[in-house]
Design a protein around this motif. Structure first.
Motif, PDB file in Angstrom:
ATOM      1  N   ILE A  68       4.685   5.039  -8.657  1.00 24.66           N
ATOM      2  CA  ILE A  68       5.554   3.877  -8.466  1.00 24.66           C
ATOM      3  C   ILE A  68       6.960   4.350  -8.114  1.00 24.66           C
ATOM      4  N   LEU A  69       7.540   3.735  -7.088  1.00 25.32           N
ATOM      5  CA  LEU A  69       8.879   4.116  -6.661  1.00 25.32           C
ATOM      6  C   LEU A  69       9.910   3.329  -7.470  1.00 25.32           C
TER       7      LEU A  69
ATOM      8  N   TYR B 249      -6.902  -1.398 -14.116  1.00 27.61           N
ATOM      9  CA  TYR B 249      -5.557  -1.560 -13.565  1.00 27.61           C
ATOM     10  C   TYR B 249      -4.496  -1.188 -14.607  1.00 27.61           C
ATOM     11  N   GLN B 250      -4.751  -1.529 -15.863  1.00 26.54           N
ATOM     12  CA  GLN B 250      -3.808  -1.189 -16.936  1.00 26.54           C
ATOM     13  C   GLN B 250      -3.700   0.322 -17.105  1.00 26.54           C
TER      14      GLN B 250
ATOM     15  N   ALA C 149      -1.990  -0.377  -8.352  1.00 27.52           N
ATOM     16  CA  ALA C 149      -3.303  -0.769  -7.825  1.00 27.52           C
ATOM     17  C   ALA C 149      -3.174  -1.535  -6.511  1.00 27.52           C
ATOM     18  N   ALA C 150      -2.152  -2.383  -6.403  1.00 30.02           N
ATOM     19  CA  ALA C 150      -1.965  -3.165  -5.178  1.00 30.02           C
ATOM     20  C   ALA C 150      -1.638  -2.253  -3.991  1.00 30.02           C
TER      21      ALA C 150
ATOM     22  N   MET D 298      -3.521   0.661   0.902  1.00 32.80           N
ATOM     23  CA  MET D 298      -3.754   1.927   1.585  1.00 32.80           C
ATOM     24  C   MET D 298      -5.224   2.048   1.988  1.00 32.80           C
ATOM     25  N   TRP D 299      -6.126   1.720   1.061  1.00 31.05           N
ATOM     26  CA  TRP D 299      -7.560   1.761   1.367  1.00 31.05           C
ATOM     27  C   TRP D 299      -7.917   0.753   2.465  1.00 31.05           C
ATOM     28  N   ARG D 300      -7.272  -0.426   2.430  1.00 31.26           N
ATOM     29  CA  ARG D 300      -7.566  -1.458   3.431  1.00 31.26           C
ATOM     30  C   ARG D 300      -7.269  -0.925   4.837  1.00 31.26           C
ATOM     31  N   LYS D 301      -6.135  -0.244   4.987  1.00 33.82           N
ATOM     32  CA  LYS D 301      -5.780   0.321   6.291  1.00 33.82           C
ATOM     33  C   LYS D 301      -6.766   1.411   6.697  1.00 33.82           C
ATOM     34  N   GLN D 302      -7.063   2.313   5.761  1.00 35.40           N
ATOM     35  CA  GLN D 302      -7.970   3.428   6.066  1.00 35.40           C
ATOM     36  C   GLN D 302      -9.354   2.931   6.458  1.00 35.40           C
ATOM     37  N   MET D 303      -9.882   1.998   5.668  1.00 34.04           N
ATOM     38  CA  MET D 303     -11.241   1.523   5.922  1.00 34.04           C
ATOM     39  C   MET D 303     -11.331   0.690   7.201  1.00 34.04           C
TER      40      MET D 303
END
Length: 352
Positions: free
Chosen positions: A13-14, A128-129, A138-139, A144-149
Motif C-alpha cells: 500500500i502506498l 482480504y483481511q 486486494a482491489a 492488475m490481474w484484470r489487465k493481465q488476464m
C-alpha cells in the motif's frame, strides 16, 4: 505446476505524506497530465507513475537489488514502459470489444478462491483481511490481474489459438519428421512439497519453522507426514504433499535451480516465494530418452511457439494502425521509437 509455479504478487500500500495545499494543487496538475490518447481512452502520468512504482517494487523483491538502483533502471526505460502501457490499453479495449470480461472476472474470482483454500481460510473476507495485514491491497491486485488476464486472453484467442489449430496434418507430420530430435522423452522429476504461507504470520517465524522442517526431513522424518502436519495446502492430507511429475526444462527457474543437485529422496533448502516458503523433496528422477515419439499436441505446440513472437508483433502492429494514437509532444521522443518499432521495419523494407 499448479501449486508451485503460481506465485502471487502482493503490492504494498502506498502511503503519501500530507503536503501544503499549494503543493497539492501543483502535484495534481502534474499527476493528471495526459501522456497519450488511445482511441477513446487516455493514459495519464499518474497511471505511468503508478505502474513504474509497481515495477520497482516487484523488481526489488525479485532481484534483491537496492531500490535506488532499480528506480534508476526503470526510469531509464520510461519510454519503453509508456509504449507498453499504450499496447496494453489497445488490448484491453479489444478485450471489451470481444466481450472477455465475464471470463476474466471468473478467472480472477477463482484465483482468489484458490489462495483462500491454500491458506486454510474460511471466506474471501478473511483472505482480504489477511492481505491487508500483510500490506496488500486486494482491489489493486484484482485490477492488475484484470489487465493481465484481458491481455493474455485477447492474444491467446486472436493469435495463439489460430496458429495452433491452423496447421494441417501434413504440416504437423512433416515438422515431426524434420525435427525428431525435439520429440524425445524428456528428463522428468517427481516432487513433493511442504508449503508454509506468510499470510497473517510473522515472516521470520515462518522462515525458522521451514529450517526446522528441512532438518527433520533430512534426519529421516517421513516427508509425507511432515506435509500433512505442517503444510498450508488445503489438500495436504489427501496428497501427503505430492505435487506431480514435471519436465525439467519446463520447471520454473525458481525451483529448477535449487533442485538441480538434489538427489532422489533429497530435500531442498527452503525456497522463498512471494506468498510463503516452499520445501521440496525429489521423489523420483526419470532420465531423458533418445527415441523419438510422435505426439500431435506436442508437435503443434512446437510449431506454434516458433511462430507466436512474430505473429503477436504483427497483430499489435495492426491494432496500432487501426487505432487513433496521439502522444503528448513532451513524451513522443522517448515513446515513439519504442512503440512503432515494427512499423519502422516495414517502412525500411519498402524503401529498399
Amino acid at each position: 505446476m499448479k501449486n508451485i509455479n503460481s506465485a502471487i504478487l502482493l503490492i504494498a500500500i502506498l502511503v503519501f505524506s500530507v503536503a501544503p495545499a499549494v503543493a497539492q494543487e501543483t502535484e495534481q496538475k502534474v499527476v493528471d497530465e495526459v501522456v497519450a490518447q488511445v482511441n477513446d481512452g487516455v493514459i495519464t502520468l499518474s497511471r505511468v507513475n503508478r505502474e513504474m512504482k509497481e515495477a520497482v517494487d516487484s523488481f526489488v523483491q525479485e532481484s534483491k537489488k537496492p531500490r535506488e538502483q532499480v528506480q534508476a533502471e526503470i526510469e531509464a526505460k520510461k519510454g519503453e514502459m509508456i509504449a507498453n502501457i499504450i499496447n496494453e490499453e489497445l488490448l484491453i479495449q479489444k478485450g471489451k470489444e470481444m466481450g472477455v470480461e465475464t471470463d476474466v472476472e471468473a478467472q480472477i474470482n477463482q484465483r482468489f478462491l484458490d489462495i483462500m483454500k491454500q491458506q486454510n481460510l474460511k471466506s474471501l473476507d478473511a483472505l482480504y483481511q489477511e492481505m491487508e495485514k500483510g500490506g496488500a491491497d486486494a482491489a489493486a491486485i484484482r485490477e492488475m490481474w484484470r489487465k493481465q488476464m484481458t491481455r493474455d486472453l485477447v492474444l491467446q484467442r486472436e493469435v495463439d489459438s489460430k496458429i495452433y489449430f491452423g496447421w494441417t496434418p501434413k504440416e504437423v507430420k512433416s515438422y515431426f519428421e524434420a525435427n525428431k530430435a525435439k520429440f524425445t522423452k524428456p528428463e522428468t522429476i517427481s516432487i513433493s512439497e511442504i508449503f508454509l504461507g506468510f499470510a497473517g504470520r510473522d515472516t521470520d517465524a515462518v522462515k525458522e519453522k521451514a529450517k526446522q522442517l528441512v532438518a527433520q526431513a533430512r534426519a529421516g522424518a517421513d516427508f509425507g507426514k511432515l506435509a500433512v502436519e505442517n503444510s498450508d495446502r488445503q489438500d495436504a492430507k489427501e496428497t501427503k504433499g505430492k505435487v506431480g511429475t514435471f519436465n525439467i526444462k519446463e520447471l520454473d527457474e525458481r525451483f529448477a535451480k535449487p533442485l538441480q543437485n538434489v538427489k532422489v529422496n533429497g530435500v531442498s533448502e527452503p525456497i522463498e516465494i512471494v506468498e510463503g516458503i516452499e520445501i521440496l523433496r525429489i521423489d523420483a528422477r526419470q532420465t531423458a530418452g533418445n527415441e523419438s515419439f510422435f505426439d500431435e499436441n506436442e508437435v503443434r505446440k512446437a510449431l506454434t511457439v516458433e511462430k507466436i513472437p512474430d505473429a503477436r508483433k504483427k497483430y499489435m502492429t495492426t491494432l496500432r494502425s487501426d487505432a487513433y494514437i496521439k502522444i503528448n509532444e513532451t513524451y513522443r521522443p522517448m515513446v515513439a521509437p519504442n512503440l512503432f518499432t515494427e512499423e519502422k521495419k516495414v517502412e525500411t523494407k519498402k524503401s529498399k
